[in-house]
Write a protein that holds these residues in place. Structure first.
Motif, PDB file in Angstrom:
ATOM      1  N   TRP A 196       0.891  -1.142   0.098  1.00 42.40           N
ATOM      2  CA  TRP A 196      -0.211  -0.019  -0.118  1.00 42.40           C
ATOM      3  C   TRP A 196       0.672   1.301  -0.132  1.00 42.40           C
TER       4      TRP A 196
ATOM      5  N   ARG B 205      -6.255  -2.442  -5.657  1.00 41.04           N
ATOM      6  CA  ARG B 205      -7.288  -1.772  -4.891  1.00 41.04           C
ATOM      7  C   ARG B 205      -6.837  -0.341  -4.444  1.00 41.04           C
TER       8      ARG B 205
ATOM      9  N   ARG C 298      -7.851   3.137  -1.909  1.00 43.05           N
ATOM     10  CA  ARG C 298      -8.631   3.844  -0.711  1.00 43.05           C
ATOM     11  C   ARG C 298      -8.620   5.031  -1.198  1.00 43.05           C
TER      12      ARG C 298
ATOM     13  N   GLU D 119     -12.497   1.786   0.547  1.00 43.50           N
ATOM     14  CA  GLU D 119     -11.592   0.741  -0.491  1.00 43.50           C
ATOM     15  C   GLU D 119     -12.518   0.438  -1.803  1.00 43.50           C
TER      16      GLU D 119
END
Length: 103
Positions: free
Chosen positions: A39, A58, A60, A65
């Motif tokens: 991340w 993915r 955020r 998310e």
């Protein structure tokens, strides 16, 4: 002139890269991977073009998310401030265009 045969590129480790070029402070690199990245938030925008394989991206934004599955030929644009992680499904080759020196 330079020709890169992306399907032939491999690396000794996940997210190993072949530097293709840097133009006006923007790098263009081909990555080979078989493991997730981490991340992170880049210092600028970032473009991912899946050359081969599949990548689960993915993101955020403001604590929410989202996830999208990218196939070969798909392009993903991470906007400034997007926290994101790329997770290949098996082996993937990804062209990444970003500010030179980004994480």
């Amino acid at each position: 002139m330079k020709v890169v045969k992306s399907r032939e590129f491999t690396a000794e480790r996940a997210w190993g890269a072949l530097d293709i070029t840097t133009m006006n402070g923007v790098s263009c690199r081909l990555h080979w991977t078989d493991a997730p990245y981490k991340w992170h938030v880049n210092e600028g925008e970032e473009v991912f073009a899946v050359m081969q394989g599949q990548v689960r991206m993915r993101v955020r934004r403001e604590g929410v998310e989202e996830e999208v599955l990218l196939d070969a030929g798909d392009i993903f644009h991470a906007q400034l401030g997007d926290e994101h992680v790329a997770e290949p499904v098996g082996v993937a080759r990804i062209l990444v265009i970003e500010k030179e020196g980004s994480v």
